[in-house]
Design an enzyme around this catalytic site. Structure first.
Site, PDB file in Angstrom:
ATOM      1  N   GLY A 153      10.039   7.554 -12.950  1.00  0.00           N
ATOM      2  CA  GLY A 153      10.739   6.299 -13.179  1.00  0.00           C
ATOM      3  C   GLY A 153      11.014   5.604 -11.857  1.00  0.00           C
ATOM      4  N   CYS A 154      11.379   4.322 -11.939  1.00  0.00           N
ATOM      5  CA  CYS A 154      11.601   3.531 -10.719  1.00  0.00           C
ATOM      6  C   CYS A 154      12.843   4.006  -9.957  1.00  0.00           C
ATOM      7  CB  CYS A 154      11.705   2.051 -11.065  1.00  0.00           C
ATOM      8  SG  CYS A 154      12.740   1.675 -12.504  1.00  0.00           S
ATOM      9  N   TYR A 155      13.979   4.148 -10.651  1.00  0.00           N
ATOM     10  CA  TYR A 155      15.173   4.640  -9.967  1.00  0.00           C
ATOM     11  C   TYR A 155      14.949   6.027  -9.363  1.00  0.00           C
ATOM     12  CZ  TYR A 155      18.091   0.895 -11.993  1.00  0.00           C
ATOM     13  OH  TYR A 155      18.652  -0.331 -12.333  1.00  0.00           O
ATOM     14  N   SER A 158      12.985   5.826  -6.033  1.00  0.00           N
ATOM     15  CA  SER A 158      13.745   5.319  -4.880  1.00  0.00           C
ATOM     16  C   SER A 158      14.795   6.307  -4.398  1.00  0.00           C
ATOM     17  CB  SER A 158      14.410   3.989  -5.240  1.00  0.00           C
ATOM     18  OG  SER A 158      15.437   4.180  -6.203  1.00  0.00           O
TER      19      SER A 158
END
Length: 415
Positions: A218-220, A223
């Protein structure tokens, strides 16, 4: 319509002749010309202004086509009408080895990609079809860009010879009981879950190379894990009191029509959501726990920002005894010094989402907190590229034996 104003320095004896010949050459256009003499010189300047108008019919539209190499991999994009699907199409436009031969989109079946996404109108691609009508006989690898909860059954029914990168959340959690707890439904392909490799490229590169099915992060979690995993593995930060404040552009919520995503709902404000119960929490904790070989629990709060794309995670950590911010900085520099897409900025430079927009880069940096013994880490990515489609392409490059940066060296867009 265009205007052309060339200025030619000519001897006086030739200026009139050149002017006449130029008028004859441009006689089919509306124009005007004049000859003037510059101050202090004997030359004459012939200035010609012409206007050229052409109708769209006189300029044939041509589809963009990149020359493919001899070794071409046939690609299927499932869910091509969503944001991550369209981003896959955009990235593959300049990939020399991947050629899209199949695209699915149930609600947009029968339509071209250019009719759904006008910015992709130059791409010469097959029309989208419903997933039930998809023919995989002409496909070598698949990007699955479907919503979570629908992907497991579909991937279970795909030919076993296909390489698959799944951009949904359906294969990210190794514990199927945890998947049921956080996603509210039973896992429908538990045998495939055992096979799936979690695709955080810089951390799990060797496992990804030999995988058939990769669960794209996932994106979160991307990061957050990129800066934290190396620090946890080196035992430079405490596992307790990790606080994560993340902010994402609205595209992270997907393309389906939702009242909460209307312009008037998200513009000119900051919107917290999924407080204490965001579905990326178990994915984040899974990765950090594996890095530490012990259970890690984090405080994580995501926010929606009134921007199209971009993501920032601000992470607050407690350093282990005797460790300094310089130690954290050095560990991250050592870990990522040879990486193409993870960049630790110079000391004191704050990462900004605008500086990675449209690219596959992750910029990060470490700062001392005012509270002794604590540090602040800032990490930024484009949620649709490094946080989704770019990382997916990076993973498939590895799976197919190509340099992982192939087709991904787009520089960030600015402004």
């Amino acid at each position: 319509m265009s205007s052309i104003s060339p200025a030619l320095l000519l001897p006086p004896s030739k200026a009139a002749t050149a002017q006449k010949e130029t008028f004859l050459f441009l006689r089919s256009f509306k124009h005007n010309a004049r000859v003037s003499k510059p101050k202090g010189g004997n030359e004459s300047i012939l200035q010609v202004r012409c206007s050229v108008a052409a109708s769209p019919q006189s300029l044939p539209f041509r589809k963009a086509k990149i020359e493919k190499s001899e070794k071409t991999i046939r690609i299927g994009v499932l869910g091509a009408s969503g944001y991550t699907g369209s981003e896959i199409v955009r990235l593959l436009a300049n990939h020399p080895n991947f050629d899209i031969t199949l695209m699915t989109a149930d609600r947009k079946a029968g339509q071209s990609i250019g009719s759904v996404f006008p910015h992709l109108i130059t791409q010469d691609l097959p029309n989208m079809v419903a997933i039930k009508d998809a023919d995989f006989s002409n496909v070598d690898a698949v990007f699955c860009c479907l919503p979570h909860g629908t992907t497991q059954e579909i991937i279970k029914g795909l030919p076993t010879g296909l390489k698959i990168v799944d951009l949904s959340a359906d294969f990210r959690l190794r514990d199927i009981g945890e998947y049921e707890e956080w996603y509210g439904q039973a896992h429908r392909a538990p045998q495939l879950q055992k096979e799936a490799v979690y695709g955080l490229t810089e951390i799990s590169r060797e496992e990804i190379r030999s995988a058939r099915l990769v669960a794209n992060p996932g994106c979160y979690p991307t990061s957050i894990q990129l800066p934290l995993v190396p620090l946890i593995k080196a035992q430079l930060i405490e596992l307790r009191n990790i606080i994560i404040d993340s902010k994402s552009g609205v595209s992270g919520a997907g393309r389906s029509a939702k009242e909460a995503n209307l312009y008037t709902e998200v513009a000119e404000g900051l919107h917290s959501y999924g407080v204490t119960r965001h579905r990326h929490v178990p994915e984040i904790e899974q990765g950090l726990s594996e890095a530490s070989l012990a259970k890690v629990i984090v405080s994580f709060t995501p926010h929606l920002m009134p921007m199209s794309r971009g993501m920032q995670s601000t992470i607050y950590v407690e350093m282990t005894s005797g460790v300094t911010v310089e130690d954290l900085d050095q560990q991250l520099r050592t870990c990522y010094e040879d990486e193409e897409f993870v960049i630790l900025l110079e000391k004191g430079v704050i990462p900004h989402t605008r500086n990675v927009r449209g690219s596959n880069y992750c910029f990060m940096n470490v700062f001392p907190d005012r509270i002794p013994g604590r540090a602040i880490i800032i990490s930024v990515i484009d949620n649709l590229v490094k946080g989704a489609s770019g990382q997916a392409l990076q993973n498939l490059n590895l799976m197919m034996g190509f340099p992982e940066s192939t087709g991904l060296l787009y520089q960030p867009l600015f402004p």
